[in-house]
Design an enzyme around this catalytic site. Structure first.
Site, PDB file in Angstrom:
ATOM      1  N   GLU A 280       1.794  -6.513  -5.515  1.00 38.68           N
ATOM      2  CA  GLU A 280       1.485  -6.163  -6.797  1.00 38.68           C
ATOM      3  C   GLU A 280       2.681  -4.980  -7.029  1.00 38.68           C
ATOM      4  O   GLU A 280       3.024  -4.855  -8.266  1.00 38.68           O
ATOM      5  CB  GLU A 280      -0.008  -5.267  -7.028  1.00 38.68           C
TER       6      GLU A 280
ATOM      7  N   TYR B 164       6.480 -14.709   0.075  1.00 32.82           N
ATOM      8  CA  TYR B 164       5.530 -14.834   1.377  1.00 32.82           C
ATOM      9  C   TYR B 164       6.508 -16.077   1.927  1.00 32.82           C
ATOM     10  O   TYR B 164       6.837 -15.999   2.916  1.00 32.82           O
ATOM     11  CB  TYR B 164       4.121 -14.975   0.987  1.00 32.82           C
TER      12      TYR B 164
ATOM     13  N   GLN C 181      13.393   1.951  -1.242  1.00 32.03           N
ATOM     14  CA  GLN C 181      12.548   1.768  -2.373  1.00 32.03           C
ATOM     15  C   GLN C 181      13.444   1.639  -3.537  1.00 32.03           C
ATOM     16  O   GLN C 181      13.541   0.761  -4.707  1.00 32.03           O
ATOM     17  CB  GLN C 181      11.482   2.410  -2.341  1.00 32.03           C
TER      18      GLN C 181
ATOM     19  N   ASP D 188       0.813  -1.239   0.100  1.00 25.74           N
ATOM     20  CA  ASP D 188       0.025  -0.048   0.069  1.00 25.74           C
ATOM     21  C   ASP D 188       0.631   1.191  -0.020  1.00 25.74           C
ATOM     22  O   ASP D 188       0.650   2.054  -0.678  1.00 25.74           O
ATOM     23  CB  ASP D 188      -1.034  -0.012   1.315  1.00 25.74           C
TER      24      ASP D 188
ATOM     25  N   ARG E 233       6.310 -10.393  -5.014  1.00 33.45           N
ATOM     26  CA  ARG E 233       5.157 -10.824  -4.674  1.00 33.45           C
ATOM     27  C   ARG E 233       4.333  -9.566  -4.745  1.00 33.45           C
ATOM     28  O   ARG E 233       4.627  -8.377  -4.907  1.00 33.45           O
ATOM     29  CB  ARG E 233       5.298 -11.095  -3.354  1.00 33.45           C
TER      30      ARG E 233
HETATM   31  O1  TRH Z   1       4.671  -6.095   0.470  1.00 30.33           O
HETATM   32  P1  TRH Z   1       3.621  -6.769  -0.318  1.00 30.33           P
HETATM   33  O2  TRH Z   1       3.592  -8.264  -0.138  1.00 30.33           O
HETATM   34  O3  TRH Z   1       2.361  -6.098  -0.358  1.00 30.33           O
HETATM   35  C1  TRH Z   1       1.279  -6.914  -0.745  1.00 30.33           C
HETATM   36  C2  TRH Z   1       0.423  -6.315  -1.942  1.00 30.33           C
HETATM   37  O4  TRH Z   1       0.430  -5.028  -2.147  1.00 30.33           O
HETATM   38  C3  TRH Z   1      -0.946  -6.822  -1.977  1.00 30.33           C
HETATM   39  O5  TRH Z   1      -1.865  -6.316  -3.095  1.00 30.33           O
HETATM   40  C4  TRH Z   1      -1.649  -6.475  -0.481  1.00 30.33           C
HETATM   41  O6  TRH Z   1      -2.916  -6.917  -0.429  1.00 30.33           O
HETATM   42  C5  TRH Z   1      -0.805  -7.229   0.523  1.00 30.33           C
HETATM   43  O7  TRH Z   1       0.543  -6.642   0.630  1.00 30.33           O
HETATM   44  C6  TRH Z   1      -1.507  -7.071   1.769  1.00 30.33           C
HETATM   45  O8  TRH Z   1       4.486  -6.813  -1.747  1.00 30.33           O
HETATM   46  P2  TRH Z   1       4.645  -5.485  -2.788  1.00 30.33           P
HETATM   47  O9  TRH Z   1       3.316  -5.108  -3.410  1.00 30.33           O
HETATM   48  O10 TRH Z   1       5.274  -5.936  -3.858  1.00 30.33           O
HETATM   49  O11 TRH Z   1       5.116  -4.376  -1.736  1.00 30.33           O
HETATM   50  C7  TRH Z   1       6.453  -4.284  -1.458  1.00 30.33           C
HETATM   51  C8  TRH Z   1       6.774  -2.876  -1.299  1.00 30.33           C
HETATM   52  O12 TRH Z   1       8.100  -2.911  -0.504  1.00 30.33           O
HETATM   53  C9  TRH Z   1       7.639  -2.445  -2.652  1.00 30.33           C
HETATM   54  O13 TRH Z   1       7.137  -1.334  -3.025  1.00 30.33           O
HETATM   55  C10 TRH Z   1       8.933  -2.612  -2.419  1.00 30.33           C
HETATM   56  C11 TRH Z   1       9.157  -2.296  -1.095  1.00 30.33           C
HETATM   57  N1  TRH Z   1      10.477  -2.578  -0.602  1.00 30.33           N
HETATM   58  C12 TRH Z   1      11.400  -1.939  -0.105  1.00 30.33           C
HETATM   59  O14 TRH Z   1      11.280  -0.898  -0.436  1.00 30.33           O
HETATM   60  N2  TRH Z   1      12.464  -2.431   0.590  1.00 30.33           N
HETATM   61  C13 TRH Z   1      12.741  -3.555   0.540  1.00 30.33           C
HETATM   62  O15 TRH Z   1      13.847  -4.025   1.386  1.00 30.33           O
HETATM   63  C14 TRH Z   1      11.775  -4.578   0.550  1.00 30.33           C
HETATM   64  C15 TRH Z   1      11.952  -6.024   0.698  1.00 30.33           C
HETATM   65  C16 TRH Z   1      10.403  -4.257  -0.112  1.00 30.33           C
END
Ligand code: TRH
Length: 396
Positions: free
Chosen positions: A284, A206, A266, A19, A282
């Site tokens: 979106e 996950y 990020q 999010d 994983r």
């Molecule tokens: O964290 P997520 O599993 O988020 C999910 C999805 O958004 C899903 O739609 C939602 O319903 C669920 O959570 C509850 O995976 P996602 O979407 O890939 O987001 C990860 C974010 O974290 C992405 O913007 C990259 C960031 N990130 C970093 O910035 N640094 C890091 O070290 C890591 C591991 C991730």
């Protein structure tokens, strides 16, 4: 000429980082590429700080160096505290991300404004066919004289598109061709140099109950494999299985080197995807970033009740597999299913690797094809401009 200059984006951090990851990218892009002043309202600043180190987790109101103003909010905020945060500046556009409910005081304030703001619900990403017919539809508020529009990200021109900053392709190409930029990233993350033919995997996932066999298979490959594991549930699971990982954060088994990574900004996370050969992603946001990286990827969806996530996977697969050469569609689909359905990974993996060259080519093609489409921020700005200039009851 941009008429709607002030935008409020509301983000509620439910679980994980998807999010806030999406909202932060959108806020940043609108602020830096358009004449828009963005206020990003976030209900969990400590989570936000993990993906953007500049955020101060206890500061209720702060302006970041790129100009985005960040405000801490909660559903129960009072009219008085809201007025203090608004600071006499009402937004022209209000984005409610992923159906997070706006604070009642804020909604009440929207009804009082001379000109009602354009209220947009930014939806979750899905490739399902119904998305095209629901995109941009209005929905009147059941009690108040307000109307909300549903804006759906997606993969076709009939949807809101995908988040993609301007110049991203060039940035990625430069990184991938540069001798210096990847080294800086590796140094920052504590990754030691690898042999030229090492297969580099990013494992952002996950969980999976059949991991051990698969890791054993990786250890027995005929060339080196480097598995980089970003911080999160998957890393925690690995630590439980292989306590020896805890000492240094890395372990060697045959050809396999498994390495845990610190939580990254990020921007570093994105670069990691640009550097690796195969990205396991994983949710979106990381899916979209894997598409832009132009490298092969395996997508694990966030599990939903009644297997709703499998419908999403199938819908995406139908679009993604078109024009895939030879036996790539069979072997890739088999591995994606195994990864999402907790099935045996070893056989599908070995088969998939025989198609690595055409998988790489397909990933490049998809990056190219998706890059031809208009991006989400641009589509959103166009949508707002149309609605804002034309009367409120205008429908597209
Ligand atoms: O964290 P997520 O599993 O988020 C999910 C999805 O958004 C899903 O739609 C939602 O319903 C669920 O959570 C509850 O995976 P996602 O979407 O890939 O987001 C990860 C974010 O974290 C992405 O913007 C990259 C960031 N990130 C970093 O910035 N640094 C890091 O070290 C890591 C591991 C991730």
């Amino acid at each position: 000429m941009m008429t709607a200059r002030h935008w409020d984006i509301f983000c509620s951090v439910i679980d994980n980082f998807g999010d806030i990851g999406v909202c932060w990218r959108l806020a940043r892009q609108l602020q830096t590429e358009y004449p828009i002043q963005v206020r990003l309202w976030v209900d969990d600043l400590p989570s936000f700080q993990r993906i953007c180190s500049e955020v101060q987790p206890t500061k209720v109101q702060q302006r970041l160096t790129n100009g985005v103003e960040v405000i801490a909010w909660s559903a129960s905020m009072t009219a008085a505290s809201l007025q203090a945060e608004l600071n006499n500046q009402s937004a022209d556009v209000v984005i409610e991300a992923f159906g997070c409910e706006l604070p009642a005081a804020y909604v009440a304030d929207m009804t009082q404004r001379g000109r009602q703001p354009l209220w947009v619900n930014l939806e979750y990403l899905s490739a399902e066919s119904w998305v095209e017919s629901c995109h941009a539809l209005p929905s009147p508020h059941p009690q108040l004289a307000l109307q909300k529009y549903f804006f759906f990200p997606g993969f076709s021109p009939k949807t809101g598109g995908l988040l993609r900053e301007s110049g991203l392709r060039q940035q990625i190409n430069q990184f991938q061709q540069s001798p210096v930029q990847p080294t800086a990233l590796l140094n920052a993350l504590g990754i030691t140099e690898t042999a030229e033919d090492t297969l580099k995997l990013c494992l952002f996932a996950y969980s999976h109950p059949r991991l051990s066999d698969w890791l054993d298979a990786l250890a027995q490959m005929d060339h080196q494999v480097l598995c980089l594991v970003p911080a999160g549930v998957f890393a925690t699971e690995l630590l439980q299985r292989y306590p020896e990982l805890g000492a240094t954060g890395s372990m060697q088994r045959g050809q396999l080197r498994l390495q845990l990574l610190p939580f990254m900004d990020q921007a570093e996370f994105d670069q990691l995807l640009w550097w690796c050969d195969i990205n396991f992603v994983r949710g979106e946001d990381s899916l979209i970033r894997a598409i832009w990286a132009g490298a092969p990827f395996v997508w694990q969806l966030y599990r939903q009740q009644e297997q709703a996530h499998m419908e999403k996977l199938n819908a995406f697969w139908q679009q993604y597999q078109s024009d895939m050469p030879g036996s790539l569609p069979q072997v890739l689909h088999a591995f994606w299913l195994a990864w999402n359905q907790d099935a045996d990974l070893v056989q599908p993996w070995l088969q998939l690797l025989t198609e690595l060259a055409s998988w790489r080519q397909h990933a490049r093609q998809w990056q190219e094809q998706q890059s031809q489409q208009s991006d989400l921020a641009k589509n959103l700005v166009r949508f707002v401009e149309k609605k804002f200039i034309l009367p409120a009851n205008f429908t597209q």
